[in-house]
Design an enzyme around this catalytic site. Structure first.
Site, PDB file in Angstrom:
ATOM      1  CG  ASP A 121      36.591  58.710  38.102  1.00 24.95           C
ATOM      2  OD1 ASP A 121      37.451  59.458  38.605  1.00 24.95           O
ATOM      3  OD2 ASP A 121      35.383  58.776  38.395  1.00 24.95           O
ATOM      4  CE  LYS A 123      35.505  61.607  40.109  1.00 19.33           C
ATOM      5  NZ  LYS A 123      34.403  60.646  40.212  1.00 19.33           N
ATOM      6  CB  CYS A 135      32.788  60.350  36.379  1.00 17.30           C
ATOM      7  SG  CYS A 135      32.101  59.460  37.810  1.00 17.30           S
TER       8      CYS A 135
END
Length: 209
Positions: A15, A112, A157
């Site tokens: 990310d 995601k 994450c």
């Protein structure tokens, strides 16, 4: 703790997107500082996968969806859900990878959090802890023997991705100087304690050979 990188080691870049960097809607302090470190270490890995938060508008994790204050939590079907500012909305500039990221040889980009009713911190499993993303299968088919993880944010994450990689049976290494954390109500300290409990090793980019 020197680690000699071989052809069966995988790097998962988590990310590194505009909304998680300074100026983004959910900016991690100093988040863009991971970019040059990721660029430095990624070429050492033959197996590279990247995750990308990819939420629809009105996502369950958005505070605006519930008319609630950001960074509070609510109970949902799969447990407690932290409510975040709207971020990484599909097709927006905030959802794009940081423009300075240079990982052209990444073979897999996994999106995601695209289901409206389920959040997804981990690159391996969504927040219901039952829905697989397919990343584990991809890495297994590539013959991965160890997993190295970097990106944003350390205590969310990155952490959940590391936990799931360890649960899947891989030795896991988090490259700390290629990560930055949020530290929400002590979440960073709890993350480090859980890394230790699970045998997840914290290393730096300089440890990689």
């Amino acid at each position: 703790m020197r680690q000699v990188i071989g052809g069966h080691d995988a790097l998962v870049v988590v990310d590194v997107q505009n909304d998680f960097c300074p100026g983004g809607s959910l900016a991690v302090a100093d988040g863009d500082a991971v970019v040059p470190v990721v660029n430095e270490i990624a070429p050492r890995f033959a197996i590279v996968a990247m995750t990308q938060d990819w939420h629809p508008a009105g996502h369950i994790s958005f505070a605006s969806t519930h008319r609630a204050d950001p960074f509070t939590a609510i109970d949902v079907a799969y447990g407690s859900q932290v409510l975040w500012p709207d971020h990484c909305v599909q097709g927006t500039a905030g959802a794009e990878f940081h423009p300075g990221l240079r990982v052209p040889h990444a073979q897999a980009i996994l999106r995601k959090g695209y289901q409206p009713g389920i959040d997804s911190y981990s690159g391996f499993r969504e927040a219901d802890r039952a829905t697989a993303t397919g990343l584990a299968g991809y890495l297994r088919e590539r013959g991965t023997q160890r997993v190295f993880i970097c990106g944003l944010a350390t205590d969310f994450c990155v952490a959940w991705t590391a936990f799931d990689a360890a649960d899947a049976g891989w030795p896991v290494f988090v490259v700390e100087d290629a990560c930055r954390g949020i530290d929400l109500d002590g979440s960073l300290e709890r993350t480090f304690a859980e890394f230790a409990r699970r045998g997840i090793q914290r290393i730096s980019a300089s440890d990689l050979e």
